[in-house]
Scaffold this motif. Structure first.
Motif, PDB file in Angstrom:
ATOM      1  N   ILE A  50      32.774  32.266  20.839  1.00  0.00           N
ATOM      2  CA  ILE A  50      31.929  32.740  21.946  1.00  0.00           C
ATOM      3  C   ILE A  50      32.432  34.090  22.452  1.00  0.00           C
ATOM      4  N   LEU A  51      33.756  34.198  22.653  1.00  0.00           N
ATOM      5  CA  LEU A  51      34.309  35.469  23.138  1.00  0.00           C
ATOM      6  C   LEU A  51      34.108  36.595  22.129  1.00  0.00           C
ATOM      7  N   PHE A  52      34.193  36.284  20.839  1.00  0.00           N
ATOM      8  CA  PHE A  52      33.979  37.308  19.815  1.00  0.00           C
ATOM      9  C   PHE A  52      32.530  37.793  19.823  1.00  0.00           C
ATOM     10  N   VAL A  53      31.590  36.883  19.958  1.00  0.00           N
ATOM     11  CA  VAL A  53      30.178  37.274  20.022  1.00  0.00           C
ATOM     12  C   VAL A  53      29.918  38.120  21.271  1.00  0.00           C
ATOM     13  N   VAL A  54      30.481  37.715  22.395  1.00  0.00           N
ATOM     14  CA  VAL A  54      30.325  38.492  23.633  1.00  0.00           C
ATOM     15  C   VAL A  54      30.936  39.878  23.449  1.00  0.00           C
ATOM     16  N   TYR A  55      32.129  39.957  22.850  1.00  0.00           N
ATOM     17  CA  TYR A  55      32.763  41.253  22.571  1.00  0.00           C
ATOM     18  C   TYR A  55      31.835  42.107  21.704  1.00  0.00           C
ATOM     19  N   GLY A  56      31.260  41.500  20.671  1.00  0.00           N
ATOM     20  CA  GLY A  56      30.354  42.240  19.791  1.00  0.00           C
ATOM     21  C   GLY A  56      29.141  42.785  20.520  1.00  0.00           C
ATOM     22  N   LEU A  57      28.556  41.989  21.388  1.00  0.00           N
ATOM     23  CA  LEU A  57      27.395  42.451  22.155  1.00  0.00           C
ATOM     24  C   LEU A  57      27.776  43.573  23.119  1.00  0.00           C
ATOM     25  N   PHE A  58      28.902  43.403  23.805  1.00  0.00           N
ATOM     26  CA  PHE A  58      29.363  44.445  24.729  1.00  0.00           C
ATOM     27  C   PHE A  58      29.770  45.707  23.971  1.00  0.00           C
ATOM     28  N   TRP A  59      30.316  45.537  22.764  1.00  0.00           N
ATOM     29  CA  TRP A  59      30.682  46.675  21.914  1.00  0.00           C
ATOM     30  C   TRP A  59      29.442  47.481  21.540  1.00  0.00           C
ATOM     31  N   LEU A  60      28.380  46.799  21.150  1.00  0.00           N
ATOM     32  CA  LEU A  60      27.128  47.498  20.816  1.00  0.00           C
ATOM     33  C   LEU A  60      26.590  48.272  22.021  1.00  0.00           C
ATOM     34  N   ASP A  61      26.614  47.646  23.184  1.00  0.00           N
ATOM     35  CA  ASP A  61      26.134  48.311  24.392  1.00  0.00           C
ATOM     36  C   ASP A  61      26.993  49.532  24.727  1.00  0.00           C
ATOM     37  N   ALA A  62      28.312  49.370  24.643  1.00  0.00           N
ATOM     38  CA  ALA A  62      29.210  50.494  24.949  1.00  0.00           C
ATOM     39  C   ALA A  62      29.027  51.621  23.935  1.00  0.00           C
ATOM     40  N   TRP A  63      28.878  51.290  22.659  1.00  0.00           N
ATOM     41  CA  TRP A  63      28.668  52.303  21.617  1.00  0.00           C
ATOM     42  C   TRP A  63      27.388  53.085  21.898  1.00  0.00           C
ATOM     43  N   ASN A  64      26.351  52.389  22.266  1.00  0.00           N
ATOM     44  CA  ASN A  64      25.071  53.028  22.554  1.00  0.00           C
ATOM     45  C   ASN A  64      25.159  53.934  23.784  1.00  0.00           C
ATOM     46  N   ARG A  65      25.781  53.459  24.830  1.00  0.00           N
ATOM     47  CA  ARG A  65      25.826  54.226  26.083  1.00  0.00           C
ATOM     48  C   ARG A  65      26.860  55.353  26.064  1.00  0.00           C
ATOM     49  N   ALA A  66      28.020  55.111  25.451  1.00  0.00           N
ATOM     50  CA  ALA A  66      29.085  56.113  25.465  1.00  0.00           C
ATOM     51  C   ALA A  66      28.918  57.142  24.351  1.00  0.00           C
ATOM     52  N   ARG A  67      28.002  56.887  23.430  1.00  0.00           N
ATOM     53  CA  ARG A  67      27.762  57.821  22.319  1.00  0.00           C
ATOM     54  C   ARG A  67      29.041  58.074  21.521  1.00  0.00           C
ATOM     55  N   TRP A  68      29.744  56.978  21.181  1.00  0.00           N
ATOM     56  CA  TRP A  68      30.951  57.101  20.381  1.00  0.00           C
ATOM     57  C   TRP A  68      30.618  57.590  18.987  1.00  0.00           C
ATOM     58  N   SER A  69      31.570  58.246  18.368  1.00  0.00           N
ATOM     59  CA  SER A  69      31.419  58.603  16.960  1.00  0.00           C
ATOM     60  C   SER A  69      31.548  57.312  16.143  1.00  0.00           C
ATOM     61  N   LEU A  70      31.174  57.378  14.891  1.00  0.00           N
ATOM     62  CA  LEU A  70      31.269  56.205  14.027  1.00  0.00           C
ATOM     63  C   LEU A  70      32.719  55.741  13.908  1.00  0.00           C
ATOM     64  N   GLY A  71      33.647  56.683  13.848  1.00  0.00           N
ATOM     65  CA  GLY A  71      35.059  56.335  13.750  1.00  0.00           C
ATOM     66  C   GLY A  71      35.564  55.606  14.975  1.00  0.00           C
ATOM     67  N   THR A  72      35.180  56.079  16.154  1.00  0.00           N
ATOM     68  CA  THR A  72      35.607  55.430  17.402  1.00  0.00           C
ATOM     69  C   THR A  72      35.004  54.035  17.506  1.00  0.00           C
ATOM     70  N   ALA A  73      33.732  53.904  17.183  1.00  0.00           N
ATOM     71  CA  ALA A  73      33.078  52.594  17.239  1.00  0.00           C
ATOM     72  C   ALA A  73      33.716  51.633  16.244  1.00  0.00           C
ATOM     73  N   ALA A  74      34.035  52.125  15.043  1.00  0.00           N
ATOM     74  CA  ALA A  74      34.676  51.278  14.031  1.00  0.00           C
ATOM     75  C   ALA A  74      36.068  50.852  14.493  1.00  0.00           C
ATOM     76  N   TRP A  75      36.789  51.750  15.163  1.00  0.00           N
ATOM     77  CA  TRP A  75      38.130  51.408  15.654  1.00  0.00           C
ATOM     78  C   TRP A  75      38.045  50.263  16.660  1.00  0.00           C
ATOM     79  N   TYR A  76      37.092  50.357  17.601  1.00  0.00           N
ATOM     80  CA  TYR A  76      36.957  49.299  18.603  1.00  0.00           C
ATOM     81  C   TYR A  76      36.553  47.969  17.965  1.00  0.00           C
ATOM     82  N   MET A  77      35.724  47.990  16.936  1.00  0.00           N
ATOM     83  CA  MET A  77      35.366  46.738  16.279  1.00  0.00           C
ATOM     84  C   MET A  77      36.538  46.205  15.464  1.00  0.00           C
TER      85      MET A  77
END
Length: 117
Positions: A50-77
């Motif tokens: 459950i926590l991993f799925v929540v992290y994944g959803l919040f990660w997608l939202d943060a990636w979209n809003r913060a406009r991370w580069s692909l490398g930064t988004a991949a690092w967080y995942m």
């Protein structure tokens, strides 16, 4: 940084440490399951899932809003699938949130050891 981006980073930061702890507890429970009669894997597996799925959803939202580069988004995942990685993600997210630097490259650092050059 706009308030929605700050909120997205905060949500991801707040779930990253509990996700890391649940992962570590699941690893310990897996070892205990094979070495003793203690079996908490079903419960801890569900909690971690459950926590991993929540992290994944919040990660997608943060990636979209913060406009991370692909490398930064991949690092967080990647930090979500590495044991203790959530703690490193939490620390970096706290710094991004505090400095308001989400999605921006790190500033260049001038070297002080070039005295007289």
């Amino acid at each position: 940084m706009d308030p929605k981006t700050v909120s997205a980073l905060r949500r991801l930061r707040l779930v990253s440490a509990p996700e890391a702890v649940s992962f570590l507890l699941l690893l310990v429970a897996s070892v205990l399951r094979r070495t003793t009669d203690f079996d908490a894997v079903p419960v801890l597996g569900a909690v971690h899932g459950i926590l991993f799925v929540v992290y994944g959803l919040f990660w997608l939202d943060a990636w979209n809003r913060a406009r991370w580069s692909l490398g930064t988004a991949a690092w967080y995942m990647a930090m979500a699938v590495v044991p203790t990685g959530g703690f490193f993600a939490e620390r970096r997210l706290r710094r991004e949130e505090r400095e308001g630097t989400a999605g921006e490259p790190a500033p260049a650092v001038e070297r002080a050891d070039t005295v007289g050059a």
